[in-house]
Write a protein that holds these residues in place. Structure first.
Motif, PDB file in Angstrom:
ATOM      1  N   ILE A 282       1.519  11.315   2.616  1.00 18.58           N
ATOM      2  CA  ILE A 282       0.099  10.781   2.776  1.00 18.58           C
ATOM      3  C   ILE A 282      -0.750  10.397   1.662  1.00 18.58           C
ATOM      4  N   THR A 283      -0.503  10.683   0.540  1.00 15.93           N
ATOM      5  CA  THR A 283      -1.099  10.578  -0.586  1.00 15.93           C
ATOM      6  C   THR A 283      -0.618   9.117  -1.165  1.00 15.93           C
ATOM      7  N   SER A 284       0.537   9.360  -1.021  1.00 22.02           N
ATOM      8  CA  SER A 284       1.333   8.007  -1.419  1.00 22.02           C
ATOM      9  C   SER A 284       0.795   6.647  -0.628  1.00 22.02           C
ATOM     10  N   PHE A 285       0.637   6.771   0.587  1.00 22.08           N
ATOM     11  CA  PHE A 285       0.159   5.692   1.285  1.00 22.08           C
ATOM     12  C   PHE A 285      -1.183   5.176   1.005  1.00 22.08           C
ATOM     13  N   GLN A 286      -2.030   6.232   0.802  1.00 21.79           N
ATOM     14  CA  GLN A 286      -3.531   5.860   0.431  1.00 21.79           C
ATOM     15  C   GLN A 286      -3.473   5.415  -1.065  1.00 21.79           C
ATOM     16  N   VAL A 287      -2.593   5.861  -1.966  1.00 28.15           N
ATOM     17  CA  VAL A 287      -2.604   5.119  -3.280  1.00 28.15           C
ATOM     18  C   VAL A 287      -2.130   3.817  -3.210  1.00 28.15           C
ATOM     19  N   ALA A 288      -1.185   3.513  -2.397  1.00 29.78           N
ATOM     20  CA  ALA A 288      -0.499   2.307  -2.145  1.00 29.78           C
ATOM     21  C   ALA A 288      -1.787   1.320  -1.706  1.00 29.78           C
ATOM     22  N   LEU A 289      -2.430   1.892  -0.699  1.00 28.65           N
ATOM     23  CA  LEU A 289      -3.771   1.074  -0.161  1.00 28.65           C
ATOM     24  C   LEU A 289      -4.664   0.744  -1.360  1.00 28.65           C
ATOM     25  N   LEU A 290      -4.999   1.462  -2.145  1.00 25.44           N
ATOM     26  CA  LEU A 290      -5.827   1.342  -3.588  1.00 25.44           C
ATOM     27  C   LEU A 290      -5.160   0.441  -4.206  1.00 25.44           C
ATOM     28  N   ARG A 291      -3.878   0.379  -4.765  1.00 24.18           N
ATOM     29  CA  ARG A 291      -3.157  -0.466  -5.348  1.00 24.18           C
ATOM     30  C   ARG A 291      -3.262  -1.953  -4.898  1.00 24.18           C
ATOM     31  N   VAL A 292      -2.955  -2.251  -3.567  1.00 29.92           N
ATOM     32  CA  VAL A 292      -2.954  -3.528  -2.871  1.00 29.92           C
ATOM     33  C   VAL A 292      -4.443  -3.919  -2.991  1.00 29.92           C
ATOM     34  N   GLY A 293      -5.568  -3.077  -2.942  1.00 27.99           N
ATOM     35  CA  GLY A 293      -6.684  -3.641  -2.993  1.00 27.99           C
ATOM     36  C   GLY A 293      -6.909  -3.949  -4.413  1.00 27.99           C
ATOM     37  N   TYR A 294      -6.742  -3.208  -5.232  1.00 21.31           N
ATOM     38  CA  TYR A 294      -6.868  -3.654  -6.793  1.00 21.31           C
ATOM     39  C   TYR A 294      -6.339  -5.010  -7.118  1.00 21.31           C
ATOM     40  N   ILE A 295      -4.954  -5.177  -6.546  1.00 24.77           N
ATOM     41  CA  ILE A 295      -4.267  -6.341  -6.894  1.00 24.77           C
ATOM     42  C   ILE A 295      -4.862  -7.543  -6.075  1.00 24.77           C
ATOM     43  N   TYR A 296      -5.547  -7.462  -4.921  1.00 21.11           N
ATOM     44  CA  TYR A 296      -6.213  -8.523  -4.376  1.00 21.11           C
ATOM     45  C   TYR A 296      -7.271  -8.750  -5.314  1.00 21.11           C
ATOM     46  N   PHE A 297      -7.971  -7.857  -5.680  1.00 25.85           N
ATOM     47  CA  PHE A 297      -9.222  -7.957  -6.440  1.00 25.85           C
ATOM     48  C   PHE A 297      -9.062  -8.522  -7.684  1.00 25.85           C
ATOM     49  N   GLY A 298      -7.904  -8.297  -8.243  1.00 20.65           N
ATOM     50  CA  GLY A 298      -7.653  -8.747  -9.408  1.00 20.65           C
ATOM     51  C   GLY A 298      -7.241 -10.179  -9.566  1.00 20.65           C
ATOM     52  N   PHE A 299      -6.495 -10.713  -8.399  1.00 23.70           N
ATOM     53  CA  PHE A 299      -6.084 -11.958  -8.342  1.00 23.70           C
ATOM     54  C   PHE A 299      -7.418 -13.048  -7.966  1.00 23.70           C
ATOM     55  N   ILE A 300      -8.117 -12.476  -7.346  1.00 21.20           N
ATOM     56  CA  ILE A 300      -9.487 -13.197  -7.138  1.00 21.20           C
ATOM     57  C   ILE A 300     -10.260 -13.406  -8.556  1.00 21.20           C
ATOM     58  N   ALA A 301     -10.230 -12.119  -9.288  1.00 18.71           N
ATOM     59  CA  ALA A 301     -10.905 -12.134 -10.515  1.00 18.71           C
ATOM     60  C   ALA A 301     -10.325 -13.026 -11.585  1.00 18.71           C
TER      61      ALA A 301
END
Length: 319
Positions: A140-159
């Motif tokens: 459960i925690t790994s899934f939510q951490v994966a979502l946070l990582r994907v969100g950060y990578i998406y934000f980082g790509f735009i930045a």
């Protein structure tokens, strides 16, 4: 003070090496199984998708020279779509197998280091019995951490893209901005990963998961984030070196057998880095507990913390 904190990770590494010896045999078995299975899946995946990618590329090149209304075009297109479906199916099977293997291995490693920290032995039977619930929380925690990582990578790509496009006319300036942003975003990612990795340890050792584990991790690492950041930096640099060598050296090796053995060895090294990182973060978890003045108790295979009761003041009314 900050300098000592930055290099305090060396003490954590030394302690994790000493602690791992206490349940060394069981830890060695779990680690060996994890390395062998994960590396085998990686080699199998690479050897399987290589001919599919080659076949896909060949057909895609041929497709451009054919009449879109002709029968050969339709046949090549259908064959390309078949290759894509096969590729996606193989990759899905690979990532699912690797994820499940990593999930159970990480749970076992964290539990073993947890009991070893308290100078306690654990049998293989007790370890197996304690794993299902801990693995569920870790999932459960790994899934939510994966979502946070994907969100950060998406934000980082735009930045990264927006400023680079804005100064695309100036090659030197765009390169400088790109590198500065990459270093900044990479460092920020490693800083956030301290909480993310700590939440994985907490979800195994405590009866919580998901957002609750992330919230506890954020509170727990206060005052120890620099040590965690240093651990992340060291392990990620090591993983990058091995991964870089894997990509470059495997491309020039002609023999299929030698190439497979080389990939197996380097993937085993990367998995070993993951194991050491989990061990270090489990030790960091207990060190954070100590720094907050909390007493660590061990009951069976479940670790939890208890804040000692404050001494009664003389003359204070008892309830």
């Amino acid at each position: 003070m900050e300098f000592n904190k930055l290099f305090g990770f060396l003490g954590i590494l030394k302690k994790s090496i000493n602690i791992m010896m206490k349940n060394g045999r069981l830890l060695a078995i779990v680690t060996s199984i994890y390395l062998i299975i994960a590396s085998f899946f990686f080699v199998w995946n690479m050897s399987t998708i290589k001919p599919i990618i080659f076949d896909f590329s060949t057909k895609a090149l041929q497709l451009g020279s054919q009449d879109p209304l002709g029968l050969p075009f339709a046949q090549h297109l259908a064959s390309i779509l078949k290759d894509i479906k096969l590729f996606l199916g193989i990759e899905l099977a690979f990532f699912l197998s690797l994820f499940l293997t990593s999930l159970f291995a990480q749970t076992a490693i964290i539990l073993l280091i947890g009991v070893s920290y308290k100078n306690t032995k654990i049998s293989s039977k007790d370890l197996i019995v304690s794993m299902p619930r801990s693995s569920t929380r870790l999932f459960i925690t790994s899934f939510q951490v994966a979502l946070l990582r994907v969100g950060y990578i998406y934000f980082g790509f735009i930045a990264l893209m927006v400023p680079t496009i804005m100064v695309s006319g100036h090659k030197i300036m765009s390169k400088v901005i790109l590198w500065v942003l990459m270093i900044f975003l990479g460092s920020l990612y490693l800083y956030f990963s301290v909480v993310w990795l700590m939440s994985l340890v907490i979800s195994v050792l405590e009866e919580c998961s998901g957002i609750e584990a992330l919230g506890k991790a954020g509170k727990l690492v206060k005052g120890k984030k620099l040590e965690g950041f240093s651990l992340n930096l060291m392990f990620n640099l090591l993983a990058y070196v091995f991964f870089h060598v894997l990509l470059n050296r495997s491309a020039v090796i002609q023999s299929e057998l030698t190439q497979a053995l080389f990939r197996f060895f380097l993937m085993s090294c990367i998995c070993l880095i993951v194991v050491f990182e989990l061990q270090a973060y489990t030790v960091l978890y207990f060190e954070c507990k100590k720094s907050h003045g909390e007493e660590i108790e061990l009951q069976g295979s479940v670790e939890y913390s208890k804040i000692p009761n404050a001494p009664l003041v003389i003359g204070e009314d008892l309830p």
